[in-house]
Design a protein around this motif. Sequence first.
Motif, PDB file in Angstrom:
ATOM      1  N   UNK A  69      -6.316 -10.720  -5.019  1.00 24.88           N
ATOM      2  CA  UNK A  69      -5.113 -10.777  -4.204  1.00 24.88           C
ATOM      3  C   UNK A  69      -5.396 -11.392  -2.846  1.00 24.88           C
ATOM      4  N   UNK A  70      -6.431 -10.905  -2.170  1.00 23.02           N
ATOM      5  CA  UNK A  70      -6.728 -11.377  -0.819  1.00 23.02           C
ATOM      6  C   UNK A  70      -7.195 -12.827  -0.824  1.00 23.02           C
ATOM      7  N   UNK A  71      -8.027 -13.208  -1.790  1.00 20.85           N
ATOM      8  CA  UNK A  71      -8.590 -14.565  -1.783  1.00 20.85           C
ATOM      9  C   UNK A  71      -7.535 -15.628  -2.061  1.00 20.85           C
ATOM     10  N   UNK A 108      -6.798  -8.874   8.417  1.00 24.52           N
ATOM     11  CA  UNK A 108      -5.647  -7.974   8.413  1.00 24.52           C
ATOM     12  C   UNK A 108      -5.085  -7.816   6.995  1.00 24.52           C
ATOM     13  N   UNK A 109      -5.026  -8.918   6.244  1.00 27.37           N
ATOM     14  CA  UNK A 109      -4.553  -8.847   4.863  1.00 27.37           C
ATOM     15  C   UNK A 109      -5.453  -7.988   3.995  1.00 27.37           C
ATOM     16  N   UNK A 110      -6.763  -8.105   4.190  1.00 31.10           N
ATOM     17  CA  UNK A 110      -7.724  -7.306   3.422  1.00 31.10           C
ATOM     18  C   UNK A 110      -7.607  -5.823   3.759  1.00 31.10           C
ATOM     19  N   UNK A 111      -7.539  -5.526   5.060  1.00 32.23           N
ATOM     20  CA  UNK A 111      -7.428  -4.124   5.485  1.00 32.23           C
ATOM     21  C   UNK A 111      -6.138  -3.507   4.951  1.00 32.23           C
ATOM     22  N   UNK A 129      -3.950   0.485  -1.447  1.00 31.89           N
ATOM     23  CA  UNK A 129      -4.466   0.967  -2.733  1.00 31.89           C
ATOM     24  C   UNK A 129      -5.135   2.329  -2.604  1.00 31.89           C
ATOM     25  N   UNK A 130      -5.927   2.516  -1.558  1.00 35.42           N
ATOM     26  CA  UNK A 130      -6.572   3.817  -1.385  1.00 35.42           C
ATOM     27  C   UNK A 130      -5.554   4.893  -1.046  1.00 35.42           C
ATOM     28  N   UNK A 131      -4.512   4.514  -0.301  1.00 33.07           N
ATOM     29  CA  UNK A 131      -3.446   5.466  -0.011  1.00 33.07           C
ATOM     30  C   UNK A 131      -2.737   5.907  -1.269  1.00 33.07           C
ATOM     31  N   UNK A 132      -2.504   4.962  -2.185  1.00 32.06           N
ATOM     32  CA  UNK A 132      -1.870   5.305  -3.456  1.00 32.06           C
ATOM     33  C   UNK A 132      -2.755   6.250  -4.273  1.00 32.06           C
ATOM     34  N   UNK A 133      -4.064   6.011  -4.240  1.00 36.55           N
ATOM     35  CA  UNK A 133      -4.991   6.882  -4.977  1.00 36.55           C
ATOM     36  C   UNK A 133      -4.955   8.299  -4.412  1.00 36.55           C
ATOM     37  N   UNK A 146       2.550  -5.193   9.806  1.00 35.50           N
ATOM     38  CA  UNK A 146       3.217  -5.549  11.069  1.00 35.50           C
ATOM     39  C   UNK A 146       2.309  -6.439  11.917  1.00 35.50           C
ATOM     40  N   UNK A 147       1.024  -6.081  12.000  1.00 36.49           N
ATOM     41  CA  UNK A 147       0.078  -6.882  12.783  1.00 36.49           C
ATOM     42  C   UNK A 147      -0.120  -8.264  12.173  1.00 36.49           C
ATOM     43  N   UNK A 148      -0.149  -8.319  10.835  1.00 35.53           N
ATOM     44  CA  UNK A 148      -0.313  -9.604  10.145  1.00 35.53           C
ATOM     45  C   UNK A 148       0.857 -10.539  10.454  1.00 35.53           C
ATOM     46  N   UNK A 149       2.080 -10.001  10.359  1.00 38.65           N
ATOM     47  CA  UNK A 149       3.266 -10.824  10.640  1.00 38.65           C
ATOM     48  C   UNK A 149       3.251 -11.308  12.089  1.00 38.65           C
TER      49      UNK A 149
END
Length: 490
Positions: free
Chosen positions: A77-79, A226-229, A235-239, A261-264
Motif C-alpha cells: 500500500x505505502x510503496x 506520514x503515509x506509512x505511520x 492496522x494495529x488499531x484495528x487489531x 490530517x498531517x499528510x493532507x
Amino acid sequence: MPPASTPSPAPPALSALRERYGAKYRWYLLLSVMVGVMASIMSSTIVNVAIPDMSHHFALGQERAQWVSSGFMVAMTVSMLTTPWLLSRYGYRRTYVGTMVLLLAGGVAGGLANNFSLVLVARVVEGLAAGVVQPIPAIIILRAFEPHEQGRASGVFGMGVVLAPAIGPSIGGILVDLFGWRSIFFMVVPFCLASIWLAWKFVPTTAPGGAVAARGNSLDWRGLALGTIGTLCLLNGLVELRGDAPLQAVLLLAGALASVVAFIGWQKRMVANGKEPLMNLALFGYRQFAMGSVVAFIYGTALFGSTYLLPVYMQLALHLSASHVGTIMLPAGIVLAITIALVGRAADRSPTWLLVSIGLGLLALSFALMMVLKLDSGIWLLVLFAIIGRIGLGFILPSLNLGSMRPLARPLIPQGASAISFIRMLGGAAGVSLCAIVLEWRLAAHGDSLANPTTSLARMAAFDEAFAMLAGLCALAICAAWQLREKTAA
C-alpha cells in the motif's frame, strides 16, 4: 577521437520501440507488464492457502499469522505512492526491472527462511515490489491506447492477470500438501525471470508520456513517512479493537487520523511551494475520481478480506485440505478471466458506473449466499457461490479505473493511477485485519475458538456474520458507484 558521449547506442526509447514493432507494440508492452503484475498479485494472495500450515509450523496464533497477509499489504500500500516519482526519475524499464528483482529476492528469501521473523521480512520486501509495479499498467493503458481501445486493453490485461491467481491456489494447495508451505514462495520465480526478459525487450527507458527520465524533484520522504505511520496505526488499531486493550486501540486509531490530517496539510504545503507532492490532492477535485476512490477503498476491503477469509473458512470450518481449497476456487477463477475479457469490451461502449454497480451487487450476493451453507451442504454450492462473486469482480476490475481516471488531465494520470491503487490497497490491508478481528470477536461471542479441532454450529455462525459484514460493505459501495456517472448537459 569520437565524442565521449557516443561510445555505445542508448537503450530503445518509446518512439524507437514503436517504429521497430509497429502498431502491435502497445500490446507487446501490455504483455510485458502483465507478467510482472501476475507475479505480484500471485504473491499477495497465494500465501493464504499456506497460512494454517505455516501457523502450525511456527506455533502461531491467529493474530500473528494474519500479519503474513497484512504485513505484505502494508508494504504494498505505502510503496504505491512512490510509483510516479520512480517512473519520472528512473523511467519505465529501470523501475519495472528493479521491482521484479526485488520480488524475486523476496520470494527466494521467504522460501528459505527458518524463522517467522524472516518470513515477515521477505513478505514486506515482496510487498514493496508489488506496490510499485501495480499502478504501471493503468498508466500504460490510458497513455498507449486510444479511448475506444482502453476497455478492451483493460479486459485483456485483467484476464491475463487473474489467470495466475486463479490457477495459483490450485497449484499452491497441491504444493503445500506435498512439499509444505515453503514451496509457495518459489512460485513467483519463473514469472519474475520471464518479466525481466520481456522488460529488456519491450519496456521503454522513458518516463510516462515519452519524456526522458530525469533526476528532477526529490522524493517526498516526509509525506511517505506520514503515509506509512498512518497505515501502521490504522492496522494495529484495528487489531487492538479485539477488546484486549481498548485504550491502546483508541490511541492508535487517533494516531492514524492525525497522520491523515498531517499528510493532507503537508501535501498542500508542497504544492504551495511549487514542489511535487507524493499525492496530488487536485485529483479529488474530479467528482468521478473522488467517488471512484470511495468505491476502490470499500472494494479493496471486501476483496482482500475475502481472499483471507475464504481459505480459512474452507479449511478450519469445513475441514477441507489446502489442495481442495485451490480446486474449489479454480472454476471461479476461470469464469473471472472470461468475464473480464467480455466486460472489458463492453466498457468501451457501456457506462462504467453501471458495470461497477452490477459487479458490486453480484459480489454482495455471493457473500450473502455463503451464509446459507451448512456443514452438510454440497461442495457444488460453494463452487457456485464463489463463481457468482468472481463474475461480480469481472464487472468491477476493468471498469473502475477507467470510470475514475478518464476525466483526469493527462499530466495527472500517473498520480491518479498511484492514488487509486493506494486507496484500494489501503482498503485491502484494512480488510484482512478487519476480517480476522470480526472472526475472532464473533467466535468468542459464540463461545468457540479456531484452536478447537472440531467444527461446531457456533463456528459456522461466526463465519456467517463475517460474510454478512462483507456483503454489507459491497452494498454500501453501490451508492458511491452511482456517482461515477458523467454529468450530461441539460
